[in-house]
Design a protein around this motif. Structure first.
Motif, mmCIF file in Angstrom:
data_model
loop_
_atom_site.group_PDB
_atom_site.id
_atom_site.type_symbol
_atom_site.label_atom_id
_atom_site.label_comp_id
_atom_site.label_asym_id
_atom_site.label_seq_id
_atom_site.Cartn_x
_atom_site.Cartn_y
_atom_site.Cartn_z
ATOM 1 N N TYR A 73 0.836 -1.201 0.000
ATOM 2 C CA TYR A 73 0.000 0.000 0.000
ATOM 3 C C TYR A 73 0.872 1.252 0.000
ATOM 4 N N ASP A 74 1.895 1.263 0.865
ATOM 5 C CA ASP A 74 2.795 2.417 0.924
ATOM 6 C C ASP A 74 3.503 2.635 -0.407
ATOM 7 N N PHE A 75 4.019 1.542 -0.998
ATOM 8 C CA PHE A 75 4.690 1.679 -2.292
ATOM 9 C C PHE A 75 3.731 2.199 -3.355
ATOM 10 N N GLY A 76 2.508 1.688 -3.345
ATOM 11 C CA GLY A 76 1.528 2.120 -4.330
ATOM 12 C C GLY A 76 1.240 3.603 -4.246
ATOM 13 N N ARG A 77 1.027 4.107 -3.041
ATOM 14 C CA ARG A 77 0.705 5.536 -2.907
ATOM 15 C C ARG A 77 1.929 6.401 -3.171
ATOM 16 N N LEU A 78 3.119 5.943 -2.763
ATOM 17 C CA LEU A 78 4.329 6.724 -3.025
ATOM 18 C C LEU A 78 4.659 6.752 -4.521
ATOM 19 N N PHE A 79 4.524 5.600 -5.195
ATOM 20 C CA PHE A 79 4.758 5.566 -6.645
ATOM 21 C C PHE A 79 3.727 6.406 -7.391
ATOM 22 N N LEU A 80 2.495 6.417 -6.909
ATOM 23 C CA LEU A 80 1.463 7.226 -7.548
ATOM 24 C C LEU A 80 1.786 8.712 -7.416
ATOM 25 N N GLY A 81 2.283 9.112 -6.260
ATOM 26 C CA GLY A 81 2.715 10.500 -6.085
ATOM 27 C C GLY A 81 3.840 10.863 -7.031
ATOM 28 N N ILE A 82 4.807 9.966 -7.155
ATOM 29 C CA ILE A 82 5.914 10.188 -8.093
ATOM 30 C C ILE A 82 5.371 10.297 -9.512
ATOM 31 N N THR A 133 10.068 15.532 5.695
ATOM 32 C CA THR A 133 9.902 14.079 5.768
ATOM 33 C C THR A 133 11.196 13.411 6.210
ATOM 34 N N LYS A 134 12.316 13.907 5.710
ATOM 35 C CA LYS A 134 13.604 13.346 6.124
ATOM 36 C C LYS A 134 13.883 13.656 7.597
ATOM 37 N N ALA A 135 13.614 14.901 8.009
ATOM 38 C CA ALA A 135 13.878 15.297 9.395
ATOM 39 C C ALA A 135 12.993 14.534 10.380
ATOM 40 N N GLN A 136 11.761 14.244 9.977
ATOM 41 C CA GLN A 136 10.831 13.536 10.859
ATOM 42 C C GLN A 136 11.022 12.027 10.812
ATOM 43 N N ASN A 137 11.907 11.553 9.936
ATOM 44 C CA ASN A 137 12.204 10.126 9.806
ATOM 45 C C ASN A 137 10.933 9.305 9.587
ATOM 46 N N VAL A 138 10.111 9.739 8.625
ATOM 47 C CA VAL A 138 8.877 9.028 8.298
ATOM 48 C C VAL A 138 9.252 7.732 7.580
ATOM 49 N N LEU A 139 8.695 6.604 8.076
ATOM 50 C CA LEU A 139 9.047 5.283 7.553
ATOM 51 C C LEU A 139 7.800 4.585 7.017
ATOM 52 N N THR A 140 8.025 3.588 6.140
ATOM 53 C CA THR A 140 6.910 2.753 5.690
ATOM 54 C C THR A 140 6.489 1.847 6.842
ATOM 55 N N TYR A 141 5.313 1.268 6.727
ATOM 56 C CA TYR A 141 4.730 0.517 7.842
ATOM 57 C C TYR A 141 5.433 -0.818 8.100
ATOM 58 N N ASP A 142 5.549 -1.653 7.069
ATOM 59 C CA ASP A 142 6.071 -3.010 7.274
ATOM 60 C C ASP A 142 7.594 -3.073 7.304
ATOM 61 N N LEU A 143 8.221 -2.552 6.284
ATOM 62 C CA LEU A 143 9.670 -2.690 6.131
ATOM 63 C C LEU A 143 10.460 -1.578 6.809
ATOM 64 N N GLN A 144 9.760 -0.573 7.314
ATOM 65 C CA GLN A 144 10.406 0.552 7.995
ATOM 66 C C GLN A 144 11.449 1.247 7.109
ATOM 67 N N LEU A 145 11.111 1.407 5.825
ATOM 68 C CA LEU A 145 11.984 2.119 4.900
ATOM 69 C C LEU A 145 11.696 3.614 4.983
ATOM 70 N N PRO A 146 12.717 4.448 4.856
ATOM 71 C CA PRO A 146 12.463 5.897 4.860
ATOM 72 C C PRO A 146 11.679 6.300 3.605
ATOM 73 N N THR A 147 10.734 7.217 3.777
ATOM 74 C CA THR A 147 9.904 7.637 2.641
ATOM 75 C C THR A 147 10.455 8.860 1.924
ATOM 76 N N TRP A 148 11.421 9.559 2.527
ATOM 77 C CA TRP A 148 11.896 10.788 1.907
ATOM 78 C C TRP A 148 12.510 10.568 0.522
ATOM 79 N N PRO A 149 13.169 9.423 0.218
ATOM 80 C CA PRO A 149 13.675 9.268 -1.151
ATOM 81 C C PRO A 149 12.551 9.266 -2.198
ATOM 82 N N PHE A 150 11.390 8.742 -1.849
ATOM 83 C CA PHE A 150 10.257 8.764 -2.779
ATOM 84 C C PHE A 150 9.799 10.208 -3.017
ATOM 85 N N PHE A 151 9.768 10.981 -1.935
ATOM 86 C CA PHE A 151 9.407 12.391 -2.059
ATOM 87 C C PHE A 151 10.456 13.135 -2.894
#
Length: 165
Positions: free
Chosen positions: A41-50, A109-127
């Motif tokens: 779900y996280d990948f889907g919404r992040l890829f859609l934003g990209i 997003t990088k400063a707040q260290n926002v992560l994906t739910y399952d794999l705990q990957l940082p989301t800032w690279p997608f942004f």
């Protein structure tokens, strides 16, 4: 510059394929194997934003977006050109402000260290990838504006094989 424009269009097309593949694979795995992709779900919404921001870049130069041209259609060629330049400058201003605000979102997003739910990957690279699409849109809109002012016959023309005089 035409190769850069083509590259932007190919990147946008690649993200369309990536989003479609993510949806297709997620549905097939869920339906046939009762399995979900971790962070699907996280990948889907992040890829859609990209995809949205790279799509803006791809449509910005060609002017291939939806328009309402009631006034434009009823005026002569010289006034059409003025309208095109004005409209493109307005779009350039809006997308530039959007790009600045999206960069702020990347930093937050990088400063707040926002992560994906399952794999705990940082989301800032997608942004950041989405922001790069917005930067590409600003560049392409600037090129479109330049060409509208100084070389209007090149704007919606397919890439010529010989230089335009």
């Amino acid at each position: 510059m035409d190769r850069f424009i083509d590259g932007i269009e190919w990147i946008a097309a690649g993200f369309v394929g990536l989003v479609a593949a993510d949806i297709f694979i997620s549905v097939m795995l869920r339906y046939f194997f009762s399995y979900a992709i971790p962070d699907g779900y996280d990948f889907g919404r992040l890829f859609l934003g990209i995809l949205i921001f790279w799509g803006i870049a791809a449509t910005s130069y060609r002017g291939a977006h939806i328009t309402v041209d009631l006034i434009w259609e009823s005026v002569g060629p010289k006034l059409k050109r003025y309208i095109d330049v004005f409209a493109t400058l307005v779009v350039l201003l809006v997308v530039t402000v959007q790009t600045i605000m999206l960069f702020d979102k990347v930093i937050q997003t990088k400063a707040q260290n926002v992560l994906t739910y399952d794999l705990q990957l940082p989301t800032w690279p997608f942004f950041m990838i989405a922001w790069l699409g917005d930067v590409a849109a600003v560049i392409l809109i600037a090129v479109r504006t330049f060409r509208l002012v100084f070389n209007p016959q090149r704007v919606n023309q397919e890439h010529p094989t010989e230089p335009v005089e």
